[in-house]
Design an enzyme around this catalytic site. Structure first.
Site, mmCIF file in Angstrom:
data_model
loop_
_atom_site.group_PDB
_atom_site.id
_atom_site.type_symbol
_atom_site.label_atom_id
_atom_site.label_comp_id
_atom_site.label_asym_id
_atom_site.label_seq_id
_atom_site.Cartn_x
_atom_site.Cartn_y
_atom_site.Cartn_z
ATOM 1 C CD GLU A 280 -2.937 -1.300 2.230
ATOM 2 O OE1 GLU A 280 -3.116 -0.288 2.946
ATOM 3 O OE2 GLU A 280 -3.556 -2.370 2.394
ATOM 4 C CD GLU A 387 -3.973 -6.382 2.859
ATOM 5 O OE1 GLU A 387 -4.875 -5.590 3.221
ATOM 6 O OE2 GLU A 387 -2.793 -6.272 3.210
#
Length: 462
Positions: A280, A387
């Site tokens: 991220e 995810e």
């Protein structure tokens, strides 16, 4: 994470195909275009890669190339395990109280009768206390390892659960667990038990690493956040982290040595690991995120390469498969990640952490997850959903894996059966979870899996 095609069994012919030179996904509008396949040999990045790591990577690359050729293929279904929350957070998940390690690994079987084919656990963010216990030898439960400190036991469980998924539970004693799959937690005086999975090879494993900022006195989740790190007020700090000889760089190497200590134990047992650090990273400015997120892309790439070279070069870890996973680049929370890509010499698999859309409300009204799937095509690597709160197949999206045949799909922790925001029934119904795990489009896990869709022992052959 913000903590918060149908095919035959892979047999000899298919395994041989996994090892042939590889080839872009042949979308219908470009069917006449010859697909660009991805490399199948992990030795292209690491000439010393272990045989087991090469077999795992070849399997995943083979699934990717089948998809790119337009052939029917399947997806390994995965489950993330927030082991530190399972062990120490009584408010976590769909059960109030302390949980045994691997609770959400077991929960899948409770719902479906099957197990995930992939399990990812977290070696960060730490214990909420000081220090790492770097350099202490295995077994963790002996006096040499400071596991009697409160909350230190989850790292033992993470490592041993990984071994157990790869090799089987229960198993012969090889560390802190005895042959029945239990151990005594000296910090709490309780018996800790790992879930049984048939006693033989049951899947593949990965680690994420929510690393507290280098130099943090306390090792915990709050120290992973940019707002709590020196980066919040010192524009030069991140640059010093990647500058050899600086105090910040020495602290970085200390943190990486903690990671390496655990990975080295797994390497000694022949366990290959999908390692997913510094994820991220493409968080948009002003949106928070981790201390490595939203930083200068060139400095981030240098951070990744330092990490890679330390683990592979300095520590000699050749059991690793490196996974790079940006946020979904929706233009609000996540921005276009291309500039953050460390390069093919440092990455084996690309993925996405998708929290921008849902099965019922896909991004821009397009096919769910397709924009991310197509966007990752340019990196010429196997593509994974790293995810997601959601299982891929649901009443709202029954064709996800036909339209976007991800190589691997991982559901995040308690989201499998519980909504960690509203504190209610999860985003997945039991029917959704069963639909996914019983689909011929997915590869599940477990040595005693009666679905018979993949022989995990094949990854262990010499």
């Amino acid at each position: 994470m913000r903590m918060r095609g149908r095919v035959q069994l892979i047999g000899a012919g298919a395994c041989a195909a996994l090892l042939t030179p590889l080839t872009l996904w042949a979308w219908p509008e470009a069917a006449e275009r010859r697909p660009t396949l991805v490399p199948t040999d992990l030795r292209d990045r690491d000439p010393q890669a272990t045989a087991a790591a090469r077999r795992v990577y070849a399997m995943l690359a083979g699934l990717e190339n089948d998809a790119r050729r337009g052939r029917s293929t399947r997806t390994v279904i995965g489950q993330h395990v927030e082991l530190q929350n399972e062990r120490y957070n009584a408010q976590y998940g769909d059960y109030r109280g302390v949980k045994q390690p691997g609770y959400y690994y077991r929960k899948v079987r409770d719902i479906t009768g099957r197990l995930p084919g992939f399990v990812e656990v977290d070696l960060g963010p730490g214990y909420g206390g000081q220090g790492w216990g770097v350099g202490e030898p295995r077994s963790y439960s002996r006096s040499a390892w400071p596991s009697c400190r409160p909350h230190w036991g989850y790292a033992e469980d993470a490592v041993d659960l990984a071994v157990g998924v790869w090799a089987g539970l229960p198993r012969e004693a090889d560390g802190s667990y005895n042959p029945t799959g239990t151990r005594e937690d000296c910090a709490s005086g309780t018996t800790v038990s790992l879930p049984h999975n048939g006693g033989g090879p049951a899947g593949i494993v990965g680690f994420s690493f929510h690393q507290p900022y280098p130099g943090s006195e306390v090792k915990g989740y709050q120290q992973t956040m940019r707002r709590n790190s020196p980066a919040a007020n010192d524009s030069g700090w991140f640059g010093r982290v990647v500058t050899q000889g600086s105090d910040e760089h020495r602290e970085l190497l200390l943190d990486l040595s903690y990671l390496a200590d655990h990975l080295q134990y797994l390497a000694g047992l022949g366990v290959p690991v999908l390692l997913r650090p510094y994820h991220e990273m493409n968080t948009a400015p002003g949106k928070g995120g981790f201390w490595w997120a939203g930083q200068d892309p060139g400095t981030y790439r240098k951070l990744w390469r330092i990490m890679h070279d330390y683990l592979v070069g300095s520590r000699g870890l050749h059991n690793l498969i490196f996974v790079w996973s940006p946020n979904s680049w929706d233009g609000t929370y996540g921005q276009e990640p291309r500039d953050y890509y460390p390069g093919s010499r440092y990455v084996d698999i690309v993925g996405v952490d998708d929290y921008s859309d849902t099965p019922s409300r896909p991004f821009r009204g397009e096919t769910w997850t397709e924009v991310w799937y197509r966007g990752l095509e340019q990196y010429h690597k196997p593509r994974i959903m790293a995810e997601s709160f959601h299982v891929p197949l649901s009443a709202a999206q029954p064709r996800t894996l036909s339209a976007t045949p991800w190589v691997l799909w991982t559901v995040w922790g308690q989201a499998l059966s519980y909504d960690n925001v509203s504190g209610t029934r999860g985003k997945n119904t039991n029917a959704d979870v069963k639909r996914t795990y019983r689909s011929p489009l997915v590869i599940t896990g477990g040595a005693d899996d009666q679905q018979g869709n993949f022989d995990w022992r094949s990854l262990h052959k010499t």
